[in-house]
Design a protein around this motif. Structure first.
Motif, short mmCIF file in Angstrom:
data_model
loop_
_atom_site.label_atom_id
_atom_site.label_comp_id
_atom_site.label_asym_id
_atom_site.label_seq_id
_atom_site.Cartn_x
_atom_site.Cartn_y
_atom_site.Cartn_z
N UNK A 1 0.67 -49.41 -9.84
CA UNK A 1 -0.60 -48.82 -9.62
C UNK A 1 -1.74 -49.81 -9.45
N UNK B 1 -5.06 -49.43 -9.59
CA UNK B 1 -6.37 -49.41 -9.99
C UNK B 1 -6.50 -49.51 -11.32
N UNK C 1 -10.60 -41.68 -11.19
CA UNK C 1 -10.29 -42.99 -10.76
C UNK C 1 -8.87 -43.17 -10.60
N UNK C 2 -8.18 -42.67 -11.56
CA UNK C 2 -6.65 -42.78 -11.59
C UNK C 2 -5.90 -42.25 -10.53
N UNK C 3 -4.89 -42.89 -10.31
CA UNK C 3 -3.77 -42.63 -9.26
C UNK C 3 -3.00 -41.42 -9.90
N UNK C 4 -3.24 -40.38 -9.77
CA UNK C 4 -2.28 -39.52 -10.38
C UNK C 4 -1.95 -38.08 -9.97
N UNK D 1 6.80 -36.23 -17.66
CA UNK D 1 7.04 -37.45 -18.03
C UNK D 1 7.50 -38.07 -19.41
N UNK E 1 1.05 -36.08 -9.70
CA UNK E 1 1.57 -35.63 -11.01
C UNK E 1 1.02 -34.34 -11.67
N UNK F 1 6.48 -45.23 -9.70
CA UNK F 1 5.31 -44.64 -9.46
C UNK F 1 4.86 -44.35 -7.74
N UNK F 2 5.49 -45.26 -6.90
CA UNK F 2 5.58 -44.89 -5.71
C UNK F 2 7.07 -44.88 -4.98
N UNK G 1 -2.55 -45.21 -1.99
CA UNK G 1 -1.59 -44.15 -2.44
C UNK G 1 -1.80 -42.69 -1.94
N UNK H 1 -3.78 -39.57 -3.32
CA UNK H 1 -3.26 -39.60 -4.87
C UNK H 1 -4.23 -39.94 -5.96
N UNK H 2 -5.56 -40.42 -5.58
CA UNK H 2 -6.32 -40.89 -6.27
C UNK H 2 -7.30 -39.70 -7.06
N UNK I 1 4.38 -39.59 -5.46
CA UNK I 1 3.33 -40.65 -4.83
C UNK I 1 4.07 -41.56 -4.05
#
Ligand code: SRM
Ligand SMILES: Cc1cc2nc3c(=O)[nH]c(=O)nc-3n(C[C@H](O)[C@H](O)[C@H](O)COP(=O)(O)OP(=O)(O)OC[C@H]3O[C@@H](n4cnc5c(N)ncnc54)[C@H](O)[C@@H]3O)c2cc1C
Ligand code: SF4
Ligand code: FES
Lengths: 834, 122
Positions: free
Chosen positions: A815, A817, B54-57, A553, B60, A807-808, B30, B48-49, B23
């Motif tokens: 996102x 969160x 705790x991040x949605x990553x 990225x 990646x 992101x999606x 997610x 995805x989390x 994602x």
């Protein structure tokens, strides 16, 4: 039974070492321990005193901590000199009171000798021994232009280097006909003098100072016996040391004719209750002005007090290996060939500035001593021959001849006997090392921790590593070079496969030369190799899955999944308009804004989908990617240089921008940092970078393989007074050779340290083109420079590539969160404690 | 209790990136969908989390295999998660949810369990 009182006088290196050794003995429980130190600071590493002028603080140099003294019940009195010892009453006295003793250890060290010259008490006449002395020198250097060191010995040259690093024009005035008269012979001294003068320090030998009077151009004028004079703003006396034996004299202990408290093999003075160790002690009519013999005395005394009847000091090796102003100097054993019948072999390469001398016994079988100037490469090997009486090879001269002329390979660790001293500071032998390995130490780190080897002067580090590696290998501990389970190759081998076979994708490489699907270790490694070989866009379809997330990225992922943005600001130079754009963009996207340690601006907190939009705006304003995410060139830091700065001698900004533009985007085994300073004041801190450039009157000095970060390393001086063209060519070669041969995630510093032959080998490859690779390396670099593209520019212009930044992929939402709060006027992620 | 499932359309085949993840947003939140063309089956879907940050990553991260098991390495702290079971290879007590996934024409569908999803996970 009440405890006995043991008082240590002097809290220096040896006194401290004694306490460390003594508290570990059984006898210690029978004593109450007190230490008196004249200096206001806890014992510190005097050997590395000069680092105080770089950036080290007392805390960095300290040998122990106040807590350690407390935990071991040692009463520490700092800034409290002992003024007298009353041997009848058995008390020691200080300004604050007196204390009874059962035993006293004198560890008072020595003091600098100031020759009796008229005017030597002028306030700008200084010495070089304590941190307080260095503070005084620093103060005196303010507003000064020139500094003179009186004394061209080991410490004098170190002091000269310090003056130079403070920005003064430095001179060394030596009474003898050569530098380092104790350690070197005439030829060696001449080579050293030449080298040091090349570095800009003026050396005056055979000069006796008659008087110091007020100067007309500078603060002071030194008048010489020879009827000439030298003007200077400050003088540092470094004309030898004298044992600090004043207390002993006053207490009528036996002292030597020329000073020093006389001790026997148990470090006992003429009073059986009083002991002396370190530089204040005179053993067998000798004073030892080095730390290792002092430590040995400290250990001997600790064992003696613990009831070990065998403990005895039996002298010490005075061999030294030093780097003075970047010049290697080594002196081993009987360097001057004073042993009857001794003969010498000399090698003198005037062009390269290398001088080597071996002193050999009459029968030609053993090495008695040696002198090295300009290159300490053979030092470890020669020292082992000398210390262990190892029989010399048939043609001993091969030990000091350069490799290309048929030099002998270094003495392998296997050839050393178990009794060979590997670390003399901590008295660790090869046998000790084998012992701890057998007891379970499985790597270099644990051997160091267990034996303390290489934690003193550090001179034994390379040898220690060799011994440990070889012993581990013998025990079948395999040091595998395979990068991961998918490839049975090292990074260097993979580079070769890719380059020679013209392989352009990871898939081909793993199919033909590996197994499985790959992993997060081999994929980015191969991604980087492909980039340096073919320089295709890192987001080309075949390469996308290889990149670490930051590369995928083209931004650094933060702990909450958002990204940071670092545009390139070459050399730290930025127009007001560009600064305004950065501010506007940061404001629009509510990005946390910070000036980095690399002279540029980091914008934090962008979501994945915002990245292309933000970059579009930055690119429109003329910015390029800063590769803050890549294992590639980061920044070329620069000082302001001669355009503005009154001291600058070259245009450091222009050079930094040129270098940054040339090497930007270069993918490497690890990140690469550079800096350019406009003069020796070194405001850009070039000596802590992978590539450091410092301006000289005649061009540029190049330093290589420095590192900040976790394990800082000073860069090594690689070449001097290069013109622009030579500089670029040399950097091209060094970098390309690094890119091709380093291991994954190996900074240049570690790469160089692991390179067989080290700095000298690198010099041969780059400066002398010993592998015949020079042109190829330059062409390779030229090719990369020619195919550079701003990765972000290409990405934002390509709709397919932009798709990656959703992101999606099926939903516009961001996102869920990410939680934000505000602090000091900016947005930041919510952390657990907030 | 009866378990009902539904197959959500989450994206197009063309949205997938070979040897990597994307994602998607689903009715249960997610999800990371991975496409490893060299394997059979080639599609995988996990939460995805990243449980450690705790991040949605996780989509990646870098994909690959460890001793034959297909995995993704978290881009933040590099722990590996099995694409088959969701198990974290470095920490036995950590697991991310796994979803069934299939190709339907040019669309990708991910299975969502309704009703007793929590019980199943327990
Ligand atoms: C932003 C910055 C700190 C700051 O606010 O000043 C920074 C931030 C990070 N540094 Fe740094 N380093 C920054 C200057 C430095 C410096 C100072 C310098 O370059 O002059 C050093 C020491 C010098 C050196 O590298 O020799 C430095 C030594 C490290 C290291 C240790 C490297 C080493 O060899 O020991 C790491 C870890 C690594 O690379 O493995 C690291 C890694 C990182 C990472 C990438 C950690 C990560 O993976 O998330 C940080 C992320 C930045 C981001 O998200 O944008 N950073 N880092 C600085 C960016 C400079 C720039 O403009 O590019
Ligand atoms: C710049 C520099 C570079 C050096 N480089 C090297 C090197 O590369 N290799 C090497 O082996 N050696 C080197 N040395 C020498 C090394 O530092 C000494 O050998 C070592 O410090 C000796 O330790 P010591 O404890 O005997 O003396 P010191 O470390 O000098 O400690 C003696 C302490 O006793 C205190 N003291 C004196 N009198 C009293 C009193 N009456 N009451 C209370 N306290 C008192 C002093 O203030 C001092 O703090 C270097 C020295 C200097 C200055
Ligand atoms: S390094 Fe640069 S800024 Fe610093 S004094 Fe020298 S020219 Fe001036
Ligand atoms: S010889 Fe000084 S640290 Fe080993």
């Amino acid at each position: 039974m009440s405890k006995k009182q043991l008082i240590v006088i002097g809290n220096g290196m040896v006194g401290h070492h004694f306490l460390e050794q003594f508290v570990a003995t059984e006898a210690a429980s029978g004593y109450e321990l007190q230490v008196f130190g004249e200096e206001p600071l806890l014992a510190y590493d005097r050997v590395h005193l000069s680092e105080y002028f770089d950036q080290a603080t007392h805390a960095d140099l300290a040998m122990g901590t106040a807590e350690w003294y407390e935990q071991n019940d040692i009463m520490l009195h700092l800034d409290e000199a002992v003024t007298g010892i009353d041997r009848d009453q058995q008390t020691v006295t200080t300004a604050k009171g007196s204390h009874p003793y059962d035993a006293v250890v004198l560890a008072t060290g020595s003091y600098p000798f100031v020759p009796p010259i008229d005017g030597n008490d002028h306030p700008h006449c200084l010495v070089y021994r304590t941190l307080a002395d260095l503070d005084a020198i620093r103060t005196s250097a303010e507003g000064a232009r020139t500094g003179v060191v009186v004394g061209g010995g080991l410490l004098g040259l170190e002091a000269a280097n310090a003056l130079k690093s403070l920005g003064l024009e430095a001179h060394v005035v030596e009474f003898a006909p050569r530098l380092m008269p104790v350690q070197l012979d005439a030829d060696g001294g001449a080579v050293l003098k030449h080298k040091i003068e090349e570095l800009g320090v003026r050396v005056h030998t055979e000069k006796a100072t008659k008087a110091i009077v007020a100067g007309s151009e500078c603060r002071l004028r030194m008048e010489f016996e020879e009827d000439d004079y030298l003007e200077t703003d400050l003088i540092v006396f470094s004309a030898g040391i004298r044992p600090q034996d004043a207390l002993a004299r006053a207490a009528n202990l036996e002292v030597g004719e020329r000073g020093g408290i006389i001790i026997d093999n148990q470090c006992t003075t003429s009073d059986p209750r009083i002991f002396a160790i370190g530089e204040c002690a005179l053993w067998s009519e000798r004073i030892f002005g080095l730390v290792a013999p002092g430590y040995t005395m400290a250990r001997t005394l600790a064992s003696h007090l613990n009831g070990d009847a065998e403990a005895a000091f039996s002298g010490a090796d005075m061999s030294t290996k030093l780097k003075l102003l970047g010049v290697d100097v080594g002196s081993i054993g009987d360097a001057h060939g004073q042993t009857p019948g001794a003969r010498s072999i000399r090698f003198n390469d005037e062009a390269a500035g290398h001088y080597r001398r071996m002193v050999i016994s009459e029968d030609g079988k053993t090495l008695l001593g040696a002198i090295l100037v300009g290159d300490n490469g053979p030092y470890d090997t020669l020292l082992q021959y000398a210390l262990n009486n190892i029989a010399l090879p048939e043609h001993p001269e091969t030990l000091i001849l350069p490799q290309s002329e048929g030099g002998a390979p270094a003495l392998g660790p296997d050839a050393l006997p178990d009794t060979a001293a590997i670390c003399s500071c901590h008295n660790v032998t090869k046998g000790d090392i084998c012992g701890v390995i057998d007891a379970g130490c499985g790597d270099l780190g644990s051997v160091k921790a267990e034996t303390k080897a290489s934690s003193g002067c550090g001179g034994c580090a390379a040898l220690l590593k060799n011994v440990v590696d070889s012993e581990l290998a013998k025990r079948g501990v395999e040091v595998s070079k395979d990068i991961c389970e998918h490839f049975a190759y090292s990074r260097q081998e993979l580079f070769h496969l890719v380059k020679v076979n013209g392989i352009r994708t990871f898939r081909t490489l793993i199919r033909e030369h590996g197994k499985g699907q790959g992993c997060e270790i081999c994929k980015p490694t191969v991604g980087s190799i492909l980039a340096t070989c073919w320089n295709e866009h890192i987001l080309a379809t075949d390469h996308v899955p290889l990149q670490d997330t930051n590369d995928t990225f083209m931004a650094n992922m933060q702990k909450n999944g958002t990204y940071s943005i670092v545009p390139r600001i070459p050399g730290g130079e930025i127009t007001p308009d560009k600064l305004i754009v950065l501010g506007e963009v940061a404001k629009e996207y509510d990005l946390y804004t910070k000036i980095t340690g690399g002279q540029r601006v980091d914008l934090f907190g962008a979501t994945l989908s915002q990245l292309p939009e933000i970059w579009e705006k930055l690119i429109a304003a003329g910015f390029e990617t800063g590769h803050a995410y890549g294992k590639s060139l980061r920044t070329v830091k620069s000082c302001v240089g001669n355009t503005w700065c009154r001291y600058g001698v070259q245009d450091s900004v222009a050079m930094a921008i040129f270098l940054e533009d040339r090497y930007k985007g270069l993918r490497a085994p690890h990140k690469v940092k550079m800096a350019v300073s406009g003069c020796t004041r070194e405001c850009a801190e070039a000596q802590s970078k992978d590539i450091g450039v410092i301006a000289t009157e005649n061009g540029w000095n190049l330093y290589v393989c420095g590192n900040g970060g976790m394990r800082p390393r000073h860069a090594d001086l690689f070449a001097t007074d290069l013109n622009d063209e030579e500089l670029i060519r040399t950097i091209d070669r060094v970098l390309m050779f690094y890119v091709r041969t380093a291991d994954r995630l190996q900074r240049t510093s570690v790469w160089m340290e692991n390179l067989e032959g080290g700095l000298d080998y690198l010099k041969q490859v780059v400066l002398e083109d010993s592998l015949g690779l020079g042109e190829e390396l330059e062409e390779h670099m030229e090719g990369l420079v020619g195919t550079y593209q701003c990765e972000w520019k290409t990405a934002v212009e390509d709709p397919e590539k932009r798709k990656r930044f959703r992101e999606f992929v099926n939903d516009e939402r961001t996102d869920p969160v990410q939680q934000w709060t505000h602090e000091r006027g900016q947005r930041r992620p919510v952390t657990e404690s907030a | 209790m009866k378990v009902t499932t539904q197959w959500d359309v989450v994206c197009k085949v063309a949205d997938l990136v070979p040897d990597s993840g994307v994602a998607v947003w689903t009715s249960s939140g997610p999800v990371a969908v991975f496409y490893l063309p060299e394997r059979l089956p080639a599609l995988f879907a996990i939460g995805h989390q990243d449980p450690f940050s705790g991040a949605n990553v996780l989509a990646r991260g870098i994909t690959g295999d460890i001793k034959g098991e297909p995995v993704v390495a978290s881009p933040l702290y590099k722990q590996h998660f099995s694409l088959l079971s969701g198990q974290c290879l470095e920490d036995e007590s950590v697991r991310v949810p796994v979803y069934r996934v299939l190709v339907d024409g040019d669309q990708i569908r991910v299975e969502q369990r309704l009703g007793s999803r929590d019980e199943l996970a327990a």
